[in-house]
Design an enzyme around this catalytic site. Structure first.
Site, PDB file in Angstrom:
ATOM      1  N   ASN A   8       3.830  -3.641  -4.831  1.00 11.67           N
ATOM      2  CA  ASN A   8       4.991  -2.815  -4.518  1.00 11.67           C
ATOM      3  C   ASN A   8       6.219  -3.727  -4.494  1.00 11.67           C
ATOM      4  O   ASN A   8       6.405  -4.482  -3.548  1.00 11.67           O
ATOM      5  CB  ASN A   8       4.778  -2.142  -3.142  1.00 11.67           C
ATOM      6  CG  ASN A   8       5.963  -1.315  -2.712  1.00 11.67           C
ATOM      7  OD1 ASN A   8       6.922  -1.141  -3.465  1.00 11.67           O
ATOM      8  ND2 ASN A   8       5.910  -0.804  -1.490  1.00 11.67           N
ATOM      9  N   TRP A   9       7.027  -3.627  -5.541  1.00 13.09           N
ATOM     10  CA  TRP A   9       8.215  -4.504  -5.631  1.00 13.09           C
ATOM     11  C   TRP A   9       9.314  -4.066  -4.647  1.00 13.09           C
ATOM     12  O   TRP A   9      10.305  -4.749  -4.485  1.00 13.09           O
ATOM     13  CB  TRP A   9       8.768  -4.490  -7.055  1.00 13.09           C
ATOM     14  CG  TRP A   9       7.965  -5.293  -8.056  1.00 13.09           C
ATOM     15  CD1 TRP A   9       6.796  -5.959  -7.833  1.00 13.09           C
ATOM     16  CD2 TRP A   9       8.279  -5.503  -9.452  1.00 13.09           C
ATOM     17  NE1 TRP A   9       6.380  -6.578  -8.998  1.00 13.09           N
ATOM     18  CE2 TRP A   9       7.264  -6.311  -9.999  1.00 13.09           C
ATOM     19  CE3 TRP A   9       9.325  -5.079 -10.279  1.00 13.09           C
ATOM     20  CZ2 TRP A   9       7.271  -6.708 -11.345  1.00 13.09           C
ATOM     21  CZ3 TRP A   9       9.327  -5.466 -11.616  1.00 13.09           C
ATOM     22  CH2 TRP A   9       8.310  -6.276 -12.140  1.00 13.09           C
ATOM     23  N   LYS A  10       9.151  -2.885  -4.053  1.00 11.29           N
ATOM     24  CA  LYS A  10      10.182  -2.314  -3.154  1.00 11.29           C
ATOM     25  C   LYS A  10      11.544  -2.331  -3.878  1.00 11.29           C
ATOM     26  O   LYS A  10      11.566  -2.059  -5.078  1.00 11.29           O
ATOM     27  CB  LYS A  10      10.202  -3.074  -1.821  1.00 11.29           C
ATOM     28  CG  LYS A  10       8.803  -3.099  -1.186  1.00 11.29           C
ATOM     29  CD  LYS A  10       8.795  -3.506   0.248  1.00 11.29           C
ATOM     30  CE  LYS A  10       7.378  -3.454   0.793  1.00 11.29           C
ATOM     31  NZ  LYS A  10       7.297  -3.758   2.209  1.00 11.29           N
ATOM     32  N   HIS A  94       5.186   5.859   1.970  1.00  8.13           N
ATOM     33  CA  HIS A  94       5.304   4.489   2.505  1.00  8.13           C
ATOM     34  C   HIS A  94       6.121   4.542   3.792  1.00  8.13           C
ATOM     35  O   HIS A  94       7.078   5.327   3.888  1.00  8.13           O
ATOM     36  CB  HIS A  94       5.969   3.581   1.469  1.00  8.13           C
ATOM     37  CG  HIS A  94       5.897   2.136   1.834  1.00  8.13           C
ATOM     38  ND1 HIS A  94       6.705   1.581   2.796  1.00  8.13           N
ATOM     39  CD2 HIS A  94       5.093   1.142   1.397  1.00  8.13           C
ATOM     40  CE1 HIS A  94       6.395   0.297   2.926  1.00  8.13           C
ATOM     41  NE2 HIS A  94       5.421   0.010   2.085  1.00  8.13           N
ATOM     42  N   GLU A  96       8.388   2.770   4.919  1.00 12.62           N
ATOM     43  CA  GLU A  96       9.836   2.573   4.716  1.00 12.62           C
ATOM     44  C   GLU A  96      10.472   3.845   4.169  1.00 12.62           C
ATOM     45  O   GLU A  96      11.555   4.253   4.604  1.00 12.62           O
ATOM     46  CB  GLU A  96      10.058   1.377   3.772  1.00 12.62           C
ATOM     47  CG  GLU A  96       9.707   0.053   4.456  1.00 12.62           C
ATOM     48  CD  GLU A  96       9.320  -1.079   3.507  1.00 12.62           C
ATOM     49  OE1 GLU A  96       9.503  -0.951   2.282  1.00 12.62           O
ATOM     50  OE2 GLU A  96       8.827  -2.116   4.012  1.00 12.62           O
ATOM     51  N   GLU A 166      -1.356   0.691   6.233  1.00 11.54           N
ATOM     52  CA  GLU A 166      -0.382  -0.387   6.397  1.00 11.54           C
ATOM     53  C   GLU A 166       0.201  -0.342   7.810  1.00 11.54           C
ATOM     54  O   GLU A 166       1.139   0.438   8.066  1.00 11.54           O
ATOM     55  CB  GLU A 166       0.765  -0.235   5.387  1.00 11.54           C
ATOM     56  CG  GLU A 166       0.346  -0.296   3.944  1.00 11.54           C
ATOM     57  CD  GLU A 166       1.515  -0.690   3.034  1.00 11.54           C
ATOM     58  OE1 GLU A 166       1.396  -1.723   2.359  1.00 11.54           O
ATOM     59  OE2 GLU A 166       2.533   0.010   3.018  1.00 11.54           O
ATOM     60  N   GLY A 172       5.812  -7.280   6.028  1.00 11.63           N
ATOM     61  CA  GLY A 172       6.902  -8.237   5.845  1.00 11.63           C
ATOM     62  C   GLY A 172       7.100  -9.199   6.998  1.00 11.63           C
ATOM     63  O   GLY A 172       8.143  -9.841   7.106  1.00 11.63           O
ATOM     64  N   SER A 209       1.570  -7.990   4.845  1.00 11.33           N
ATOM     65  CA  SER A 209       1.550  -9.461   4.784  1.00 11.33           C
ATOM     66  C   SER A 209       0.302 -10.033   4.093  1.00 11.33           C
ATOM     67  O   SER A 209      -0.217 -11.061   4.510  1.00 11.33           O
ATOM     68  CB  SER A 209       1.715 -10.055   6.186  1.00 11.33           C
ATOM     69  OG  SER A 209       2.996  -9.723   6.694  1.00 11.33           O
ATOM     70  N   GLY A 230       3.513  -6.381  -0.900  1.00  8.60           N
ATOM     71  CA  GLY A 230       4.958  -6.350  -1.062  1.00  8.60           C
ATOM     72  C   GLY A 230       5.508  -7.720  -1.416  1.00  8.60           C
ATOM     73  O   GLY A 230       5.535  -8.126  -2.582  1.00  8.60           O
ATOM     74  N   GLY A 231       5.916  -8.469  -0.399  1.00  5.70           N
ATOM     75  CA  GLY A 231       6.598  -9.759  -0.589  1.00  5.70           C
ATOM     76  C   GLY A 231       5.930 -10.700  -1.579  1.00  5.70           C
ATOM     77  O   GLY A 231       6.591 -11.252  -2.479  1.00  5.70           O
TER      78      GLY A 231
HETATM   79  P1  13P Z   1       4.370  -7.061   2.629  1.00  2.00           P
HETATM   80  O1  13P Z   1       3.238  -7.480   1.729  1.00  2.00           O
HETATM   81  O2  13P Z   1       5.689  -7.699   2.245  1.00  2.00           O
HETATM   82  O3  13P Z   1       4.048  -7.197   4.063  1.00  2.00           O
HETATM   83  O4  13P Z   1       4.606  -5.501   2.354  1.00  2.00           O
HETATM   84  C1  13P Z   1       3.537  -4.651   2.493  1.00  2.00           C
HETATM   85  C2  13P Z   1       3.963  -3.335   1.968  1.00  2.00           C
HETATM   86  O5  13P Z   1       4.766  -2.656   2.583  1.00  2.00           O
HETATM   87  C3  13P Z   1       3.396  -2.911   0.672  1.00  2.00           C
HETATM   88  O6  13P Z   1       3.676  -1.586   0.423  1.00  2.00           O
END
Ligand code: 13P
Length: 249
Positions: A8-10, A94, A96, A166, A172, A209, A230-231
């Site tokens: 997930n590149w967000k 998600h 977010e 999650e 993050g 994470s 994500g990150g």
């Molecule tokens: P991180 O891997 O940056 O913690 O993000 C997880 C996430 O929200 C994937 O959708």
């Protein structure tokens, strides 16, 4: 079964040039390895990465989806539009997106229905803030997210759902949930899915994470089918190691 990876590149990166370079690194890292990688970039880069993915095994997903095929829904992107580009997956609910767009579980349910009607595979996200130890797992909240999010969902024979657990506090932050919590929650999720008749058609992912260090311990959890990342999906040195670890197990 090797664990599947969902990137997930967000809201990253911020130019087509960077998106091209990043996707090229994903291609390089996964080439000739038996690994299932799905990349979910921001909407604006979907045409670019869908085109680049054509001669690879990498699949593409969106980070959200609307609830209708077309109409007066300014800013929305529908399932047929995503299918037309070559997408196969869509992240839905998600934490977010739930927060930014004030999504209810009923909104998430409508998106999942539309996603399935469009023949896309949903990556349905659940999770909340508090569950840092096995004793403070909020079963009520998890149950509501699952039961309301998947209410009256029926799957065709060739359809499945990915359900990504999650914990919000782990996203993050560099803090990963302990394996014991993930196993406990996964068992609970499966019970909830059984009540809906969806347990055999739902694959469970963990997100929060996951990086090239934490993945080593998380790989030991047999109950999960993969990771939503994500990150670390933005850092070639990290995701190439993750791909290497996952593909060799
Ligand atoms: P991180 O891997 O940056 O913690 O993000 C997880 C996430 O929200 C994937 O959708």
């Amino acid at each position: 079964m090797p664990k599947k990876l969902f990137f997930n590149w967000k809201m990253n990166p911020t130019s087509s040039f960077q998106a091209t370079n990043l996707f090229e690194e994903v291609i390089k890292s996964s080439k000739s390895l038996s690994v299932h990688v799905v990349v979910c970039p921001p909407f604006v880069y979907l045409p670019l990465v869908c085109e680049m993915s054509k001669k690879t095994n990498i699949k593409i997903g969106s980070q959200d989806i609307s609830t209708q095929d077309s109409g007066s829904l300014t800013s929305e992107i529908s399932g047929p539009m995503l299918v037309d580009l070559g997408c196969q997956y869509s992240i839905i609910g998600h934490s977010e997106t739930r927060e930014i767009n004030h999504l209810t579980n009923q909104d998430v349910n409508k998106k999942i229905r539309h996603c399935l009607q469009s023949k896309l595979t949903p990556i349905f996200c659940i999770g909340y803030q508090e569950d840092k130890t096995t004793t403070d797992i909020n079963h009520t909240e998890l149950s509501e997210q699952i039961q309301q999010g998947l209410q009256d969902i029926r799957l065709e024979d060739d359809q499945i759902i990915y359900l990504a657990y999650e914990p919000v506090w782990a996203i993050g932050t560099g803090k990963t949930a302990d394996n014991s919590i993930i196993v406990e929650v996964t068992k609970f999720i499966l019970q909830e899915l059984k009540m809906l008749g969806l347990n055999s058609k739902t694959k469970i992912l963990y997100g929060g994470s996951v990086d090239d260090q934490s993945v080593v311990e998380l790989m030991k959890i047999e109950e999960i089918d993969g990771f939503l990342i994500g990150g670390a999906s933005l850092k070639p040195e990290k995701f190439s190691r993750i791909i290497g670890i996952v593909s060799s197990n």
